[in-house]
Design a protein around this motif. Structure first.
Motif, PDB file in Angstrom:
ATOM      1  N   ASN A 157      20.099  -0.130  -1.606  1.00  0.00           N
ATOM      2  CA  ASN A 157      19.354   1.103  -2.046  1.00  0.00           C
ATOM      3  C   ASN A 157      18.722   1.021  -3.251  1.00  0.00           C
ATOM      4  O   ASN A 157      17.742   1.821  -3.600  1.00  0.00           O
ATOM      5  N   GLU A 158      18.972   0.107  -4.207  1.00  0.00           N
ATOM      6  CA  GLU A 158      18.442  -0.085  -5.398  1.00  0.00           C
ATOM      7  C   GLU A 158      17.206  -0.990  -5.361  1.00  0.00           C
ATOM      8  O   GLU A 158      15.910  -0.517  -6.039  1.00  0.00           O
ATOM      9  N   GLN A 159      17.381  -1.972  -4.796  1.00  0.00           N
ATOM     10  CA  GLN A 159      15.948  -2.702  -4.302  1.00  0.00           C
ATOM     11  C   GLN A 159      15.502  -2.287  -2.878  1.00  0.00           C
ATOM     12  O   GLN A 159      15.737  -2.999  -1.970  1.00  0.00           O
ATOM     13  N   LEU A 160      15.074  -1.161  -2.749  1.00  0.00           N
ATOM     14  CA  LEU A 160      14.920  -0.629  -1.580  1.00  0.00           C
ATOM     15  C   LEU A 160      13.733  -1.039  -1.001  1.00  0.00           C
ATOM     16  O   LEU A 160      12.354  -0.468  -1.121  1.00  0.00           O
TER      17      LEU A 160
ATOM     18  N   THR B 170       0.829  -1.174  -0.011  1.00  0.00           N
ATOM     19  CA  THR B 170       0.027   0.009  -0.050  1.00  0.00           C
ATOM     20  C   THR B 170       0.848   1.264   0.078  1.00  0.00           C
ATOM     21  O   THR B 170       0.295   2.383  -0.276  1.00  0.00           O
ATOM     22  N   ARG B 171       2.326   1.235   0.230  1.00  0.00           N
ATOM     23  CA  ARG B 171       3.115   2.267   0.572  1.00  0.00           C
ATOM     24  C   ARG B 171       3.919   2.566  -0.857  1.00  0.00           C
ATOM     25  O   ARG B 171       4.663   3.674  -0.888  1.00  0.00           O
ATOM     26  N   GLY B 172       4.102   1.459  -1.596  1.00  0.00           N
ATOM     27  CA  GLY B 172       5.187   1.578  -2.686  1.00  0.00           C
ATOM     28  C   GLY B 172       5.371   0.181  -3.433  1.00  0.00           C
ATOM     29  O   GLY B 172       4.644  -0.751  -3.113  1.00  0.00           O
ATOM     30  N   LYS B 173       6.460   0.359  -4.246  1.00  0.00           N
ATOM     31  CA  LYS B 173       6.613  -0.990  -5.177  1.00  0.00           C
ATOM     32  C   LYS B 173       8.068  -0.884  -5.378  1.00  0.00           C
ATOM     33  O   LYS B 173       8.924   0.089  -5.453  1.00  0.00           O
ATOM     34  N   VAL B 174       8.467  -2.235  -5.359  1.00  0.00           N
ATOM     35  CA  VAL B 174      10.201  -2.721  -5.676  1.00  0.00           C
ATOM     36  C   VAL B 174       9.925  -3.467  -6.962  1.00  0.00           C
ATOM     37  O   VAL B 174       9.451  -4.249  -6.955  1.00  0.00           O
ATOM     38  N   GLU B 175      10.868  -2.879  -7.973  1.00  0.00           N
ATOM     39  CA  GLU B 175      10.790  -3.521  -9.273  1.00  0.00           C
ATOM     40  C   GLU B 175      12.005  -4.454  -9.511  1.00  0.00           C
ATOM     41  O   GLU B 175      13.133  -3.953  -8.752  1.00  0.00           O
ATOM     42  N   GLU B 176      12.139  -5.310 -10.194  1.00  0.00           N
ATOM     43  CA  GLU B 176      13.302  -6.138 -10.981  1.00  0.00           C
ATOM     44  C   GLU B 176      13.926  -6.696  -9.625  1.00  0.00           C
ATOM     45  O   GLU B 176      15.163  -6.626  -9.484  1.00  0.00           O
ATOM     46  N   ILE B 177      13.394  -7.386  -8.945  1.00  0.00           N
ATOM     47  CA  ILE B 177      14.192  -8.078  -7.712  1.00  0.00           C
ATOM     48  C   ILE B 177      14.332  -9.523  -8.109  1.00  0.00           C
ATOM     49  O   ILE B 177      13.095 -10.084  -8.361  1.00  0.00           O
ATOM     50  N   ILE B 178      15.330 -10.139  -7.877  1.00  0.00           N
ATOM     51  CA  ILE B 178      15.634 -11.321  -8.454  1.00  0.00           C
ATOM     52  C   ILE B 178      15.228 -12.473  -7.370  1.00  0.00           C
ATOM     53  O   ILE B 178      14.907 -12.264  -6.129  1.00  0.00           O
TER      54      ILE B 178
ATOM     55  N   ARG C  78       7.742 -20.483   3.882  1.00  0.00           N
ATOM     56  CA  ARG C  78       6.451 -21.088   3.733  1.00  0.00           C
ATOM     57  C   ARG C  78       5.552 -20.525   2.725  1.00  0.00           C
ATOM     58  O   ARG C  78       5.725 -19.140   2.623  1.00  0.00           O
ATOM     59  N   GLU C  79       4.630 -21.142   2.183  1.00  0.00           N
ATOM     60  CA  GLU C  79       3.979 -20.395   1.137  1.00  0.00           C
ATOM     61  C   GLU C  79       3.006 -19.379   1.917  1.00  0.00           C
ATOM     62  O   GLU C  79       2.593 -19.419   2.932  1.00  0.00           O
ATOM     63  N   GLY C  80       2.912 -18.252   1.080  1.00  0.00           N
ATOM     64  CA  GLY C  80       2.270 -16.994   1.685  1.00  0.00           C
ATOM     65  C   GLY C  80       3.235 -16.170   2.388  1.00  0.00           C
ATOM     66  O   GLY C  80       2.550 -14.993   2.888  1.00  0.00           O
ATOM     67  N   THR C  81       4.438 -16.271   2.435  1.00  0.00           N
ATOM     68  CA  THR C  81       5.408 -15.303   3.046  1.00  0.00           C
ATOM     69  C   THR C  81       6.644 -15.218   2.124  1.00  0.00           C
ATOM     70  O   THR C  81       6.864 -16.154   1.444  1.00  0.00           O
ATOM     71  N   ILE C  82       7.327 -14.124   2.232  1.00  0.00           N
ATOM     72  CA  ILE C  82       8.609 -14.144   1.663  1.00  0.00           C
ATOM     73  C   ILE C  82       9.529 -13.304   2.506  1.00  0.00           C
ATOM     74  O   ILE C  82       9.086 -12.747   3.532  1.00  0.00           O
ATOM     75  N   PHE C  83      10.746 -13.453   2.204  1.00  0.00           N
ATOM     76  CA  PHE C  83      11.838 -12.637   2.936  1.00  0.00           C
ATOM     77  C   PHE C  83      12.839 -11.942   1.712  1.00  0.00           C
ATOM     78  O   PHE C  83      13.097 -12.397   0.823  1.00  0.00           O
ATOM     79  N   VAL C  84      12.997 -10.566   2.154  1.00  0.00           N
ATOM     80  CA  VAL C  84      13.897  -9.916   1.435  1.00  0.00           C
ATOM     81  C   VAL C  84      14.929  -8.997   2.371  1.00  0.00           C
ATOM     82  O   VAL C  84      14.329  -8.403   3.413  1.00  0.00           O
ATOM     83  N   PRO C  85      16.259  -9.114   2.068  1.00  0.00           N
ATOM     84  CA  PRO C  85      17.457  -8.387   2.940  1.00  0.00           C
ATOM     85  C   PRO C  85      17.140  -6.686   2.618  1.00  0.00           C
ATOM     86  O   PRO C  85      16.691  -6.332   1.643  1.00  0.00           O
ATOM     87  N   PHE C  86      17.364  -6.162   3.880  1.00  0.00           N
ATOM     88  CA  PHE C  86      17.059  -4.633   3.854  1.00  0.00           C
ATOM     89  C   PHE C  86      18.109  -3.785   3.215  1.00  0.00           C
ATOM     90  O   PHE C  86      18.187  -2.623   3.101  1.00  0.00           O
ATOM     91  N   HIS C  87      19.412  -4.397   3.098  1.00  0.00           N
ATOM     92  CA  HIS C  87      20.430  -3.235   3.159  1.00  0.00           C
ATOM     93  C   HIS C  87      20.540  -2.608   1.696  1.00  0.00           C
ATOM     94  O   HIS C  87      21.485  -1.897   1.720  1.00  0.00           O
TER      95      HIS C  87
ATOM     96  N   CYS D 207       4.476  -6.846   6.913  1.00  0.00           N
ATOM     97  CA  CYS D 207       3.467  -6.251   6.230  1.00  0.00           C
ATOM     98  C   CYS D 207       2.939  -7.027   5.200  1.00  0.00           C
ATOM     99  O   CYS D 207       3.585  -7.816   4.426  1.00  0.00           O
ATOM    100  N   ALA D 208       1.736  -6.564   4.664  1.00  0.00           N
ATOM    101  CA  ALA D 208       1.097  -7.471   3.570  1.00  0.00           C
ATOM    102  C   ALA D 208       1.510  -6.866   2.135  1.00  0.00           C
ATOM    103  O   ALA D 208       1.470  -5.696   2.100  1.00  0.00           O
ATOM    104  N   VAL D 209       1.737  -7.728   1.246  1.00  0.00           N
ATOM    105  CA  VAL D 209       2.413  -7.591  -0.137  1.00  0.00           C
ATOM    106  C   VAL D 209       1.601  -8.212  -1.286  1.00  0.00           C
ATOM    107  O   VAL D 209       0.943  -9.211  -0.981  1.00  0.00           O
ATOM    108  N   GLN D 210       2.045  -7.874  -2.195  1.00  0.00           N
ATOM    109  CA  GLN D 210       1.660  -8.610  -3.795  1.00  0.00           C
ATOM    110  C   GLN D 210       3.073  -8.670  -4.479  1.00  0.00           C
ATOM    111  O   GLN D 210       3.875  -7.994  -4.315  1.00  0.00           O
ATOM    112  N   LEU D 211       2.832  -9.891  -5.247  1.00  0.00           N
ATOM    113  CA  LEU D 211       4.040 -10.096  -5.907  1.00  0.00           C
ATOM    114  C   LEU D 211       3.306 -10.022  -7.537  1.00  0.00           C
ATOM    115  O   LEU D 211       2.293 -10.349  -7.871  1.00  0.00           O
TER     116      LEU D 211
END
Length: 774
Positions: free
Chosen positions: A702-705, A675-683, A691-700, A726-730
């Motif tokens: 600045n390009e995939q912020l 609801t606050r933004g979008k991150v593009e082109e993340i590998i 597990r299904e329904g969850t994802i993990f992304v490192p925060f370090h 927080c809730a997201v969509q892929l």
């Protein structure tokens, strides 16, 4: 090049012999001839809160090597990848070599007189027009303790602004407040030795294999010291590297750890496994606590909240409660939550009802994120007066004023705005100038859109840093600071060990240590330098004042000296005449808690569901965290080739089932939106770790912020952000509309995890091959 050398090169003979030649070094044996040091300087690592001892190799005035200190009690010569390459960041390309001022839209090198003059004039103008609090400061967890003390003293007593906080609020504030509400004071209760002496180790939201890898060695030492392997329990919604070390892995639902802890307490009290004598003698509030738990957290309800079966809840409670010594430890998975403070106290509740406090192998232990997050807690003047004194306590304000020789009315009577409150006040127009010290909110702060809108409203943004960070790039003035190896002072690690960091080389260009910046800057404000720093010109001067300030307090430094710290490989406070070599653990039977009656508070605390749940259009839960190769916002590690090559960009861990829905495989790229933004082109990394329904992304990165998406929700007691859920969509190229909402299943995630229930047997976790490879 001679004809012979040219011929050798042409024939491929001896062409790399000189490049890779080794020579004998008296301290470390064989080292590379090309960078054999002229000298070795003993110091302390400047990355995470583990606090490893090391040596810096110096050649021709430059740092060319880092080696682990074989005699240091924390790491015994070992270092993680960041420590082994730490010397490479000292002269990195992104270092700021001189002060900078923005002229005609561009940051331009200048001298200190112009930089200090510009900022002091603006601070004075703004404070005259809008009040003292219109100038705010956000600090860090990476300065030396002497620098924290001087900075806080200058801001609070010199500038007269209480709107001063550290970015440690983003990582450790919940541990601080949890300790305070349980024990009456901040301060980790245990030590690393407890990892090697505990019968049961409960890690909650703590991926130490990635984030504090040296601590794994203390766990491994346990079997050698005790003759038996401890039972390692890892509680985490993600099947992290640490979970793959575990005897029992507990894959609970996101942010349900407080409910789990309350449920374990229910079972322990129901089964009569609690330590009645300890509860009677060393705690208060048991009757209300028991009533609350037994009414609200029966195992069936906790199983529903956490996704952990009732049978396994009983198994976990029995293993922890019946151990002779049980240690619990946690990091950001607990702290970075809107109920982080109460979750910390719930961990303490579990330890208290089972008598696991103040003994070898028995403690609730927070693991610190940054190298000196503890130093700012002890002396930084943010959430308390230096020496763990309370702003609201008139006697403690008077005592502090007398020790440092300032009028008592100068001492604030309450804490000013915390970090998120400072950002809100900027948005309201209440704060007009912000001074950011050695932190990078344009990557690390949640809800980046809101932050960036706030910073545009400032009259003046000052950034003090050794590196050209994202935040420094938009500053009006940059104070260029020296960094690790270019200055001296102390760091305090996660076990309250005060370590000495020596200066090894001269600062780059015209940079100054953070201490010198503060002391020199104070001279631009009438009467301030004479009042606060007249007798303080060196780190040692400041350290001696800190010793006087802390004498008789819980964080007592009075028995320390730089020489003694170096001799012993660090000293754990309290250190005084009674404990000249320091104190490994707090709150033994002979050491009361700093509460009115000397006992620990058992607190009735409630789990709360996520405020932003999975729903149609936002069907997944985002979890963020760290990776072993990078540190914070990569201002240091991003410039080091070997580390950046290992983790050059962010990625998303995606379950195989969700990958099928998106029609993607590892190596593909997708977008993440909220609801606050979008991150593009993340590998994509298709992985069994989530597990299904969850994802993990490192925060370090600045390009995939990823903090474009994280929720601006904060713990009401600690003000720490809820980074973890927080809730997201892929969105993929094949499925741009994203994943349809459906309730995620847990059963498949538990496949391959075997828990044996026979008493007194070591529990085993077996992971399938795909998980191990992930």
């Amino acid at each position: 090049m001679s004809l012979i050398d040219k011929a050798k090169q042409f024939l491929g003979l001896d062409i790399k012999e000189e490049k890779y030649a080794l020579v004998d070094d008296p301290l470390f044996g064989k080292v590379a001839k090309a960078k054999a040091p002229d000298k070795w300087v003993r110091t302390t690592c400047g990355y995470c809160g583990v606090g490893c001892g090391m040596y810096i190799g110096v050649k021709d005035g430059n740092a060319v090597y880092t080696k682990g200190d074989p005699l240091h009690p924390v790491n015994r010569g070992t270092l993680c990848p960041k420590g082994l390459s730490e010397h490479e960041m000292v002269r990195a390309d992104n270092r700021v070599a001189s002060p900078l001022i923005r002229k005609e839209g561009r940051l331009t090198p200048t001298n200190w007189e112009e930089a200090f003059g510009k900022v002091s004039d603006e601070f004075k103008r703004i404070q005259k027009a809008h009040g003292k609090g219109a100038v705010a400061v956000v600090s860090t967890g990476q300065l030396l303790t002497e620098e924290f003390y001087a900075l806080g003293k200058f801001v609070q007593l010199g500038l007269g602004s209480s709107n001063y906080d550290g970015n440690t609020t983003l990582c450790m504030a919940s541990a601080v407040m949890g300790y305070k509400q349980t024990f009456g004071s901040d301060g980790p209760t245990g030590c690393y030795e407890d990892f090697s002496k505990a019968d049961v180790i409960l890690l909650i939201g703590a991926n130490i294999a990635d984030n504090h890898p040296i601590l794994k060695l203390h766990i491994a030492k346990n079997k050698r010291m005790t003759g038996k392997k401890p039972t390692l329990i890892v509680v985490d919604p993600r099947q992290s590297k640490t979970s793959q070390m575990a005897d029992i892995f507990v894959p609970l639902k996101a942010r349900s750890d407080l409910a789990l802890l309350n449920g374990l307490c229910y079972i322990i009290m129901e089964q009569g496994w609690e330590d009645e004598l300890f509860i009677k003698e060393r705690t208060n509030g048991y009757r209300e606590f028991r009533k609350h738990i037994m009414k609200n957290y029966p195992p069936q309800e906790v199983a529903h909240i956490t996704g952990i079966e009732v049978k396994e809840l009983y198994n976990l409670a029995r293993i922890y409660a019946t151990a002779d010594a049980a240690m619990s430890a946690w990091t950001m998975g607990v702290n970075q939550s809107s109920i982080g403070t109460d979750t910390v106290s719930a961990i303490c509740n579990l330890a208290l009802i089972t008598g696991n406090l103040g003994r070898e192998g028995a403690s609730p232990m927070s693991i610190t994120g940054q190298c000196n997050a503890m130093g700012t807690r002890e002396f930084g003047f943010t959430s308390s007066i230096p020496g763990y004194r309370n702003f609201a306590n008139a006697k403690e304000r008077q005592e502090f004023a007398e020790i440092i020789g300032v009028p008592e009315e100068r001492i604030p009577q309450k804490r000013g705005y915390a970090y998120p409150q400072i950002i809100d006040a900027i948005n309201r127009g209440e704060i007009k100038a912000l001074w950011v010290v050695a932190t990078n909110p344009l990557v690390s702060y949640p809800d980046q859109h809101g932050l960036r809108e706030a910073l545009k409203k400032l009259d003046l943004l000052v950034v003090q840093d050794a590196f050209m960070s994202d935040t420094a790039e938009v500053a009006d003035v940059v104070f260029s600071a020296a960094t690790w190896s270019e200055k001296e002072g102390c760091y305090t690690n996660s076990e309250r060990r005060c370590n000495y960091a020596k200066k090894a080389i001269e600062p780059l260009g015209t940079t100054k240590s953070d201490l010198d910046i503060v002391i020199e800057f104070s001279k631009y404000f009438e009467g301030v330098h004479e009042m606060l720093f007249k007798e303080l010109s060196s780190p040692k001067d400041v350290f001696e004042e800190m010793k006087r300030v802390s004498k008789g307090q819980l964080c007592d430094y009075s028995g320390m000296s730089y020489e003694r710290i170096e001799e012993l490989g660090g000293i754990q406070w309290p250190c005084n005449d009674k404990a000249p070599k320091g104190t490994p653990r707090l709150y033994s039977k002979a050491m009361p808690c700093p509460t009115p009656d000397g006992t620990a508070n058992l607190l009735p605390l409630d789990w709360q569901p996520l405020s932003e749940m999975q729903c149609k259009g936002l069907p997944l839960i985002l979890n963020t965290g760290r990776t072993v190769e990078q540190f914070h916002t990569r201002t240091k590690t991003g410039s080091i080739g070997i580390l950046d090559n290992l983790a050059p960009e962010a990625w998303v861990d995606l379950s195989p089932k969700d990958a099928v829905k998106l029609k993607v495989k590892s190596g593909d790229r997708i977008a993440i939106s909220g609801t606050r933004g979008k991150v593009e082109e993340i590998i994509v990394k298709v992985s069994e770790t989530v597990r299904e329904g969850t994802i993990f992304v490192p925060f370090h990165f600045n390009e995939q912020l990823i903090n474009t998406i994280t929720i601006p929700e904060f713990d009401p007691k600690s003000f720490e952000p809820n980074y973890k859920q927080c809730a997201v969509q892929l969105h993929s190229e094949a499925v741009p509309e994203g994943i349809d909402f459906e309730e995620p299943e847990i059963s498949g995630y538990l496949e391959g995890v075997k828990v044996y229930e026979e008493p007194n047997k070591i529990k085993q976790t077996t992971l399938d091959s795909s998980t191990s490879q992930a």
